[in-house]
Design a protein around this motif. Sequence first.
Motif, PDB file in Angstrom:
ATOM      1  N   VAL A 177      13.220 141.048  -4.730  1.00 33.31           N
ATOM      2  CA  VAL A 177      13.329 141.978  -5.745  1.00 33.31           C
ATOM      3  C   VAL A 177      14.299 142.960  -5.508  1.00 33.31           C
ATOM      4  CG1 VAL A 177      12.137 144.140  -6.830  1.00 33.31           C
ATOM      5  CG2 VAL A 177      10.686 141.720  -6.409  1.00 33.31           C
ATOM      6  N   LYS A 178      14.594 143.455  -4.364  1.00 39.31           N
ATOM      7  CA  LYS A 178      15.608 144.399  -3.725  1.00 39.31           C
ATOM      8  C   LYS A 178      17.090 143.899  -4.272  1.00 39.31           C
ATOM      9  CE  LYS A 178      17.731 146.222   0.334  1.00 39.31           C
ATOM     10  NZ  LYS A 178      17.529 147.777   0.323  1.00 39.31           N
ATOM     11  N   ASP A 179      17.108 142.646  -3.672  1.00 41.41           N
ATOM     12  CA  ASP A 179      18.451 141.957  -4.129  1.00 41.41           C
ATOM     13  C   ASP A 179      18.770 141.965  -5.607  1.00 41.41           C
ATOM     14  OD1 ASP A 179      18.599 141.652  -1.236  1.00 41.41           O
ATOM     15  OD2 ASP A 179      18.153 139.544  -1.448  1.00 41.41           O
ATOM     16  N   ASP A 180      17.705 141.553  -6.449  1.00 41.90           N
ATOM     17  CA  ASP A 180      18.059 141.291  -7.737  1.00 41.90           C
ATOM     18  C   ASP A 180      18.181 142.709  -8.237  1.00 41.90           C
ATOM     19  OD1 ASP A 180      17.529 138.834  -7.265  1.00 41.90           O
ATOM     20  OD2 ASP A 180      15.462 138.892  -8.306  1.00 41.90           O
ATOM     21  N   LEU A 181      17.726 143.810  -8.120  1.00 45.91           N
ATOM     22  CA  LEU A 181      17.680 144.861  -8.637  1.00 45.91           C
ATOM     23  C   LEU A 181      18.963 145.720  -8.209  1.00 45.91           C
ATOM     24  CD1 LEU A 181      14.038 146.548  -8.567  1.00 45.91           C
ATOM     25  CD2 LEU A 181      15.344 145.323 -10.647  1.00 45.91           C
ATOM     26  N   SER A 182      19.484 145.219  -7.280  1.00 53.58           N
ATOM     27  CA  SER A 182      20.976 145.847  -6.622  1.00 53.58           C
ATOM     28  C   SER A 182      21.905 145.550  -7.778  1.00 53.58           C
ATOM     29  CB  SER A 182      21.283 145.409  -5.253  1.00 53.58           C
ATOM     30  OG  SER A 182      21.596 144.022  -5.275  1.00 53.58           O
ATOM     31  N   GLN A 183      21.778 144.623  -8.418  1.00 56.57           N
ATOM     32  CA  GLN A 183      22.739 143.927  -9.518  1.00 56.57           C
ATOM     33  C   GLN A 183      22.987 144.986 -10.574  1.00 56.57           C
ATOM     34  OE1 GLN A 183      23.261 139.335 -10.235  1.00 56.57           O
ATOM     35  NE2 GLN A 183      21.069 139.752  -9.141  1.00 56.57           N
ATOM     36  N   ILE A 184      21.804 146.120 -10.865  1.00 53.04           N
ATOM     37  CA  ILE A 184      21.989 146.712 -11.974  1.00 53.04           C
ATOM     38  C   ILE A 184      22.097 148.219 -11.529  1.00 53.04           C
ATOM     39  CG2 ILE A 184      20.879 145.106 -13.468  1.00 53.04           C
ATOM     40  CD1 ILE A 184      18.338 146.779 -13.309  1.00 53.04           C
ATOM     41  N   GLY A 185      22.351 148.370 -10.249  1.00 52.91           N
ATOM     42  CA  GLY A 185      22.504 149.738  -9.640  1.00 52.91           C
ATOM     43  C   GLY A 185      21.102 150.416  -8.948  1.00 52.91           C
ATOM     44  N   LEU A 241      15.297 140.807 -12.945  1.00 54.30           N
ATOM     45  CA  LEU A 241      14.582 139.998 -12.020  1.00 54.30           C
ATOM     46  C   LEU A 241      15.006 138.399 -12.241  1.00 54.30           C
ATOM     47  CD1 LEU A 241      11.231 141.248 -10.962  1.00 54.30           C
ATOM     48  CD2 LEU A 241      13.469 141.789 -10.081  1.00 54.30           C
ATOM     49  N   ASP A 242      15.583 137.769 -11.084  1.00 53.14           N
ATOM     50  CA  ASP A 242      15.626 136.309 -11.135  1.00 53.14           C
ATOM     51  C   ASP A 242      14.436 135.847 -10.938  1.00 53.14           C
ATOM     52  OD1 ASP A 242      16.698 133.686 -10.287  1.00 53.14           O
ATOM     53  OD2 ASP A 242      17.437 134.168  -8.618  1.00 53.14           O
ATOM     54  N   TYR A 243      13.795 135.058 -12.080  1.00 55.26           N
ATOM     55  CA  TYR A 243      12.419 134.520 -12.038  1.00 55.26           C
ATOM     56  C   TYR A 243      12.405 133.196 -11.152  1.00 55.26           C
ATOM     57  CZ  TYR A 243      11.338 138.495 -14.701  1.00 55.26           C
ATOM     58  OH  TYR A 243      10.919 139.682 -15.282  1.00 55.26           O
ATOM     59  N   THR A 244      13.403 132.260 -11.507  1.00 50.01           N
ATOM     60  CA  THR A 244      13.578 131.175 -10.771  1.00 50.01           C
ATOM     61  C   THR A 244      13.819 131.271  -9.259  1.00 50.01           C
ATOM     62  OG1 THR A 244      14.622 130.233 -12.777  1.00 50.01           O
ATOM     63  CG2 THR A 244      15.211 128.948 -10.931  1.00 50.01           C
ATOM     64  N   GLY A 245      14.535 132.091  -8.871  1.00 49.54           N
ATOM     65  CA  GLY A 245      14.666 132.458  -7.302  1.00 49.54           C
ATOM     66  C   GLY A 245      13.439 132.850  -6.905  1.00 49.54           C
ATOM     67  N   VAL A 285      13.211 151.907 -18.207  1.00 48.46           N
ATOM     68  CA  VAL A 285      13.633 151.284 -16.667  1.00 48.46           C
ATOM     69  C   VAL A 285      12.600 150.091 -16.487  1.00 48.46           C
ATOM     70  CG1 VAL A 285      13.282 151.930 -14.294  1.00 48.46           C
ATOM     71  CG2 VAL A 285      14.190 153.694 -15.806  1.00 48.46           C
ATOM     72  N   GLN A 286      11.341 150.234 -16.972  1.00 51.70           N
ATOM     73  CA  GLN A 286      10.565 149.345 -16.478  1.00 51.70           C
ATOM     74  C   GLN A 286      10.900 147.822 -17.303  1.00 51.70           C
ATOM     75  OE1 GLN A 286       6.868 150.575 -18.219  1.00 51.70           O
ATOM     76  NE2 GLN A 286       6.477 151.686 -16.270  1.00 51.70           N
ATOM     77  N   GLN A 287      11.431 148.012 -18.698  1.00 50.79           N
ATOM     78  CA  GLN A 287      12.037 147.058 -19.533  1.00 50.79           C
ATOM     79  C   GLN A 287      13.170 146.501 -18.763  1.00 50.79           C
ATOM     80  OE1 GLN A 287      12.763 148.200 -23.289  1.00 50.79           O
ATOM     81  NE2 GLN A 287      10.440 148.642 -23.663  1.00 50.79           N
ATOM     82  N   ALA A 288      14.215 147.475 -18.085  1.00 52.16           N
ATOM     83  CA  ALA A 288      15.648 147.068 -17.365  1.00 52.16           C
ATOM     84  C   ALA A 288      15.271 145.958 -16.245  1.00 52.16           C
ATOM     85  CB  ALA A 288      16.198 148.233 -17.101  1.00 52.16           C
ATOM     86  N   ILE A 289      14.055 146.369 -15.404  1.00 51.00           N
ATOM     87  CA  ILE A 289      13.497 145.631 -14.119  1.00 51.00           C
ATOM     88  C   ILE A 289      12.933 144.131 -14.745  1.00 51.00           C
ATOM     89  CG2 ILE A 289      11.907 145.502 -12.590  1.00 51.00           C
ATOM     90  CD1 ILE A 289      12.044 148.900 -12.193  1.00 51.00           C
TER      91      ILE A 289
END
Length: 711
Positions: free
Chosen positions: A572-580, A495-499, A487-491
């Motif tokens: 972070v919340k917005d980015d992680l929503s893309q993977i559920g 993440l959108d580091y540029t954003g 899960v840590q690797q998935a996170i």
Amino acid sequence: MNQSEKILEIKDLCVEFQTVEGTVKAINHLNYTLHKGEKLGIVGESGSGKSVSSLGIMQLIPNPPGKIVAGEILYKGQDLVKTSEKDMQKIRGNEISMIFQEPMTSLNPIIKCGKQIAESLRLHRGMNKKEAMEEAIRMMQAVGIANPEVRAYEYPHQMSGGMRQRVMIAMALGIAVVLSCTACGGGSSDTAAPASGETNAASSEAGSDSAAGGSTTVTVAIGAGFSTLDPGYVYEKYPPLVINACYENLFKFYSNDGAAEPCLADSYEFSDDNKTLTVKLKENVTFASGDKMTSADVAFSINRCKNLQGNPSFICDTIDSIETPDDYTVVFHLTQPDSAILSKLTYSSLAVLDSAVVKEHGGTDAADASSTDTAQAYLDTASAGSGMYIMTSYTPDSEIVLEKNPNYWGEPTNVDKYVIKIQPDANTQMMTLSSGDLDIAMNMTDDTMSELTGDNVAKINTATKTVGFLLMNMNEEYGGPVSNPKVQQAIRKALDYTGIQTIVGEGAETPYSIIQDGFMGAKGQRPADYTNIDEAKQLLADAGYPDGFDIDMPVCDLDMEGVLLTDLAQKVKDDLSQIGINVNIVSQPWAAGFGDDYRDGKIGFTVMYWSTDYNDPNVQLEFLPGQSVGLRAGWTTDMDPDLAQLYADALDATDNDARIAVLEKIQDDTYENGPWLMIAQAPAHIAYNTRLDGVAASDPYSLDLTQITIK
């Protein structure tokens, strides 16, 4: 202008607040007049009543504890003090509006910015939905928001602080047809402006010598937040700028991304067991007093810092004892191998003092120095070092003056004098730099840098070593699903580091791993193409969460160099929503339990930040398993004993090449593994007059005044 053109007249306004310590007179007989088409700036220090005067106009002073006790507020001839609340509601918004200092306290975080402007237009101007949104976009464009058609559909957290402020201005100007009041703080000004489209806050604080051509005086503006310039106590961000100019250390960082190099030291040598450091001193060094520097001064200075037991005394923790076998030899006996000891000896609190002068003014390095040393009062008004400059005056929260040391033993620059303004407000710094009354602005923001113009102004946006990170607790009791390595690797992959860098500001970077870019041995930045949503989803499925999961993220009320941690958490919340992964942000005050839980390792998943205590990669080793910060994420030694061993290996490696090899191994091992994910290094924003050379951001000193010259 004639009497009929008066819009606002304040007559002998007095406002008082009742407190537990008695009555506080916030405003005492305030008088001013504002005519149609005028802009008025009220300038004063924090707490002088600027915002209270605006609240008074709006009749929004909380009662109790505040109350208008005397005076008149005449708006188009009507005394607002005597106006009923019902009638005031018709005036507020429709004719007078107020733009508050912190827009995040006024904007709804879950409603898009354009819609919030449009709703106020519908309420106060009777527009329909389509008309209101078109007008909202027009007003956003009028206040200088680029791409308003796009930004109107963004949430407040997606905008910088300055852009949020402009949204509030657009809202105020869109509904207030007569008068707009802006409440500012931190040394800026409150403004009253017509609704023609601009608000203006003007302030000028020029030293006796300006940035005019030919002057050998340089004026610098810095932030606040410190109360002493005694080297033995300094710990905050800006005092090292002064200490580095007036004092010198055994070692120094001459560049921001290099290793510590000898300064007062002539040579040095470690013993075979790396527990003894022998330093040979330069023999031609003199203090400002004219006295020669000897090993006794070095031992006194370091022992004094250690025994004062102030905030910076921890820097001496590995120094067991100091010997001075002769006038130019200093021997440090260490409690353990410490490969960071040279970097620690660059720290401002270990600057070498003229021991005779300090003792004359009550200083001591004895074991009881914390209770018997009385030299701070003297060292807050004068310096006692061997540096290029001497401090000739210090007015707390106002100004520091440095003049060239006539007995300087080295090669001086052509800057004869520094006037250092303690001026924390970025807008004030921007205006005084633009007007030519300031040479260097140290406390700029992303927004003020973008607004700064001029052919004679240069800008620096560069990453500092202050870093924001994601904590994913290894203890399943607190971390739940984020304690799972996959899960840590998935996170990491999601993440959108540029954003994230865009939110943090121009100059931000994402470090390769737990050691910030710019440190000795750092492996640079995480690749820009690292993000991979498909791979993140697969890793999440491999971890047993093909449909994702819900998780709470407690986030405290702190900010990283002006960027709210809640803003980073929202990204972070917005980015992680893309993977559920559905993140529920739970805001908590640092002082109301979050800080204790964080230090005790009871926070499962959060965004935090870290500022380095001293300029050395070893400060990051505390993130390793079994170390003080590692344990905050439930990362114990037994979870990764090989990585834990690298902590000791790094401390023992006093040879730079061997040390770099260990540091690179640590970074590779934590690149995709472990509970820490460094998401962005905060930038420094510095602007300066192009008549100067050598201006550069410095992590150890904020700004190295000894390397600046006048062209």
